[in-house]
Write an enzyme that holds these catalytic residues in place. Structure first.
Site, PDB file in Angstrom:
ATOM      1  N   LYS A   5       0.844  -1.192   0.000  1.00 14.54           N
ATOM      2  CA  LYS A   5       0.000   0.000   0.000  1.00 14.54           C
ATOM      3  C   LYS A   5       0.881   1.244   0.000  1.00 14.54           C
ATOM      4  CE  LYS A   5      -3.985   0.337   2.279  1.00 14.54           C
ATOM      5  NZ  LYS A   5      -4.976   0.281   3.403  1.00 14.54           N
ATOM      6  N   ILE A   6       0.648   2.094  -0.996  1.00 13.97           N
ATOM      7  CA  ILE A   6       1.404   3.336  -1.133  1.00 13.97           C
ATOM      8  C   ILE A   6       0.417   4.494  -1.207  1.00 13.97           C
ATOM      9  CG2 ILE A   6       3.098   4.608  -2.507  1.00 13.97           C
ATOM     10  CD1 ILE A   6       4.277   2.050  -1.457  1.00 13.97           C
TER      11      ILE A   6
END
Length: 326
Positions: A125-126
């Site tokens: 997750k960015i």
């Protein structure tokens, strides 16, 4: 690919109990985490013995990482059959929230986490920030699955799509005829409705539709863009204060080729979900025109919600670290 439900929660005992059962029964096909979810999990008491055995031997950040990565690895193992069968099977784990504006740091952290977990069905997750787009591109370029998170605006989604497209082009050039990395763009929904409730009510607009219509607009953009390895993931889909059925945002956003990651109460309420057609672009445009006429500045709201989201995750992470140091 049809609509999919993922679980927006992980906790050690839950993974081996209800989580495994929900996978087996076909109720969910993936999971997502974030610093706030880990904070809640670590406070549950299920980790007391582990934490006690690690205190004094490892610093708080290492304890946090070890607990979080163990949970993600165990959940990924439970979902491995789904992944092998092409039925999602992904578990998302987020880079530390303070790295949202550090493109090199985000990339290095993501690679380090993946090397430690060593599972093919983990998604990194960015946050969808200017620096995050670089990390997304570079991760996809390396064949890594990515969850672009904290997406509130159409512009954020467009930048994510560009990053994914560039990364995928480089990946396919270097690794032709191999499985493409899969990506989701996590569009946050209910936070708009809570933020704007009073303003929308004064304007005579349904305050429970703003987030849905914004998310639908982004869904249209993602589908039109045409990247087969990228789907819309509807996040922040819990209902607060009993203002609607717990599964309201699931049913309202059950679109073809999309994912909804929901909290446990919403998942338990969602017994029968039918895929529906999105609201028309004309209906959405009319709604937002009325909202703008009432003085709601959509771009400013999106920017505030992104900033609030980063701050909330930073605070949850810091509180977890402080508790593990105590």
């Amino acid at each position: 690919m049809n609509f999919s439900l993922w679980c927006d929660y992980l906790e050690k005992d839950f993974i081996n109990g209800d989580f495994a059962s929900m996978i087996k029964e076909g109720k969910i096909s993936g999971a997502t985490t974030n610093p706030a979810i880990f904070k809640t999990a670590f406070e549950s008491g299920a980790y007391s013995e582990q934490i006690a055995s690690l205190k004094g031997k490892k610093e708080a950040k290492k304890i946090y990482e070890l607990l979080a990565m163990n949970d993600v690895k165990n959940a990924a193992f439970k979902l491995l059959t789904n992944y092998a069968n092409g039925e999602d099977g992904f578990v998302s784990i987020e880079v530390r929230p303070e790295l949202f504006d550090d493109e090199v740091g985000s990339l290095d952290e993501a690679k380090r986490i993946l090397n430690a977990i060593k599972m093919p069905n983990v998604m990194m997750k960015i946050p969808a920030s200017e620096q995050g787009y670089y990390a997304m591109r570079e991760l996809v370029k390396r064949g890594i699955n990515v969850n672009a998170t904290l997406v509130f605006s159409l512009e954020q989604a467009k930048e994510c799509l560009k990053a994914f497209e560039k990364g995928l082009k480089s990946y396919k050039k270097k690794f032709p005829n191999t499985k493409e990395p899969e990506c989701v763009i996590s569009v946050f929904v209910s936070r708009f409705d809570r933020e704007l409730e009073e303003s929308l009510k004064k304007a005579g607009l349904d305050h429970m539709k703003y987030g849905i219509y914004n998310a639908t607009s982004i869904y249209y953009e993602i589908e039109t863009y045409g990247l087969n390895n990228v789907r819309t993931l509807f996040a922040s889909t819990g209902v607060k204060d009993g203002k609607a059925s717990p599964d309201y945002y699931i049913k309202e956003l059950a679109f073809e080729r999309s994912v909804n990651t929901a909290p446990l109460d919403a998942l338990k309420a969602a017994n029968s979900i039918n895929v529906i057609a999105p609201a028309s672009k004309e209906v959405i445009e009319e709604y937002f025109a009325k909202a703008a006429a009432a003085g709601i500045n959509h771009e400013k709201v999106c920017a505030k919600l992104f900033s609030d989201g980063i701050s909330a995750f930073k605070e949850a992470y810091a509180q977890s670290i402080n508790a593990l140091q105590a």
